[in-house]
Write a protein that holds these residues in place. Structure first.
Motif, mmCIF file in Angstrom:
data_model
loop_
_atom_site.group_PDB
_atom_site.id
_atom_site.type_symbol
_atom_site.label_atom_id
_atom_site.label_comp_id
_atom_site.label_asym_id
_atom_site.label_seq_id
_atom_site.Cartn_x
_atom_site.Cartn_y
_atom_site.Cartn_z
ATOM 1 N N ALA A 151 67.048 44.463 66.029
ATOM 2 C CA ALA A 151 65.832 45.942 66.496
ATOM 3 C C ALA A 151 66.313 46.259 67.972
ATOM 4 O O ALA A 151 65.971 45.387 68.989
ATOM 5 C CB ALA A 151 64.335 44.566 66.487
ATOM 6 N N ARG A 152 65.704 47.700 67.765
ATOM 7 C CA ARG A 152 65.408 48.270 69.447
ATOM 8 C C ARG A 152 64.007 49.029 69.567
ATOM 9 O O ARG A 152 63.941 49.272 68.998
ATOM 10 C CB ARG A 152 66.508 49.141 69.586
ATOM 11 C CG ARG A 152 67.979 48.728 69.528
ATOM 12 C CD ARG A 152 69.402 49.867 69.321
ATOM 13 N NE ARG A 152 70.281 49.516 69.692
ATOM 14 C CZ ARG A 152 70.626 48.703 71.088
ATOM 15 N NH1 ARG A 152 70.109 48.672 72.116
ATOM 16 N NH2 ARG A 152 72.307 48.178 71.363
ATOM 17 N N SER A 153 63.832 48.843 70.803
ATOM 18 C CA SER A 153 62.844 49.942 70.696
ATOM 19 C C SER A 153 62.759 51.333 71.487
ATOM 20 O O SER A 153 63.280 51.280 71.255
ATOM 21 C CB SER A 153 61.358 49.078 72.121
ATOM 22 O OG SER A 153 62.978 49.821 73.498
ATOM 23 N N SER A 154 61.816 52.139 71.323
ATOM 24 C CA SER A 154 62.047 53.095 70.263
ATOM 25 C C SER A 154 61.959 53.810 71.665
ATOM 26 O O SER A 154 62.370 54.802 72.029
ATOM 27 C CB SER A 154 60.898 53.907 69.746
ATOM 28 O OG SER A 154 59.400 53.624 70.076
ATOM 29 N N ASP A 155 61.301 53.194 72.598
ATOM 30 C CA ASP A 155 61.370 53.751 73.917
ATOM 31 C C ASP A 155 61.926 53.026 75.437
ATOM 32 O O ASP A 155 62.427 53.501 76.122
ATOM 33 C CB ASP A 155 59.871 53.727 74.509
ATOM 34 C CG ASP A 155 59.160 52.596 74.735
ATOM 35 O OD1 ASP A 155 60.045 51.456 74.580
ATOM 36 O OD2 ASP A 155 57.978 52.687 75.331
ATOM 37 N N GLY A 156 62.931 52.052 74.229
ATOM 38 C CA GLY A 156 63.819 51.289 75.045
ATOM 39 C C GLY A 156 63.632 50.435 76.367
ATOM 40 O O GLY A 156 64.172 49.989 76.768
ATOM 41 N N LYS A 157 62.246 50.441 76.025
ATOM 42 C CA LYS A 157 61.634 49.620 77.218
ATOM 43 C C LYS A 157 61.262 47.780 76.599
ATOM 44 O O LYS A 157 61.519 47.371 75.215
ATOM 45 C CB LYS A 157 59.958 49.898 77.505
ATOM 46 C CG LYS A 157 60.132 50.712 78.158
ATOM 47 C CD LYS A 157 58.615 50.924 78.789
ATOM 48 C CE LYS A 157 58.675 52.848 79.536
ATOM 49 N NZ LYS A 157 56.899 52.971 79.500
#
Length: 184
Positions: A151-157
């Motif tokens: 998974a990756r966060s949608s806002d890059g945080k």
């Protein structure tokens, strides 16, 4: 008698090879698939209801039964036509037995397979922290099985391990999440 023995041995060897490769290959028949096998390994992906009677394993069983029974009939000095009829009947009987066994095994197999898109909108828990601009891992229960996906966060945080997140989208083989357990 040589013809029957040859057909029986070829069928038996092909049956053994397809069973061994099916057990050794990651997908239950990847290599055999090139030769037309559509047995147990691929039915879920192709949407079939079970093994095909025309799969390599079933045809190899038919050849084995035909050759073996035909050779036995010739050993007892029956004519070639009668030995052929006995071989055909025995071949179909053995093929039917193998088909029935494979079908029972197919019905008993379970799969936890799922399309990643089915996870969109679901709530999950971060099991491996997601660093800023990088990937981590989420865990959730889907169709009664525990599922772990990159998974990756949608806002890059960054997102900490243990945080509750919502799956927003799928990009390749990675889910895109946002913090919080709200539904989409």
């Amino acid at each position: 008698m040589i013809v029957f023995c040859t057909i029986g041995v070829i069928g038996f060897v092909v049956l053994l090879i397809s069973l061994l490769i099916g057990e050794l290959a990651e997908h239950g028949g990847d290599i055999v698939h090139e030769f037309g096998d559509h047995d147990v390994g691929h039915e879920v992906e192709h949407g079939h209801g079970g093994p095909s009677f025309f799969s390599m394993r079933i045809i190899a069983a038919l050849m084995t039964g035909f050759g073996g029974a035909g050779a036995i009939a010739r050993y007892y000095e029956l004519s070639y036509p009668i030995a052929s009829v006995i071989g055909i009947a025995s071949g179909f009987a053995l093929a039917f037995v193998v088909y029935s066994i494979v079908k029972v095994l197919y019905k008993q197999q379970a799969t936890s397979g799922h399309a990643l898109t089915e996870l969109v909108g679901k709530t999950a828990k971060v099991s491996v922290g997601i660093p800023e601009g990088a990937a981590g891992e989420i865990t959730l229960t889907h169709k009664g099985a525990t599922v772990c996906e990159p998974a990756r966060s949608s806002d890059g945080k960054a997102v900490k391990c243990g945080d509750i997140v919502t799956i927003k989208a799928v990009v390749g083989d990675t889910v895109v999440i946002s913090k919080g357990g709200e539904a989409r």
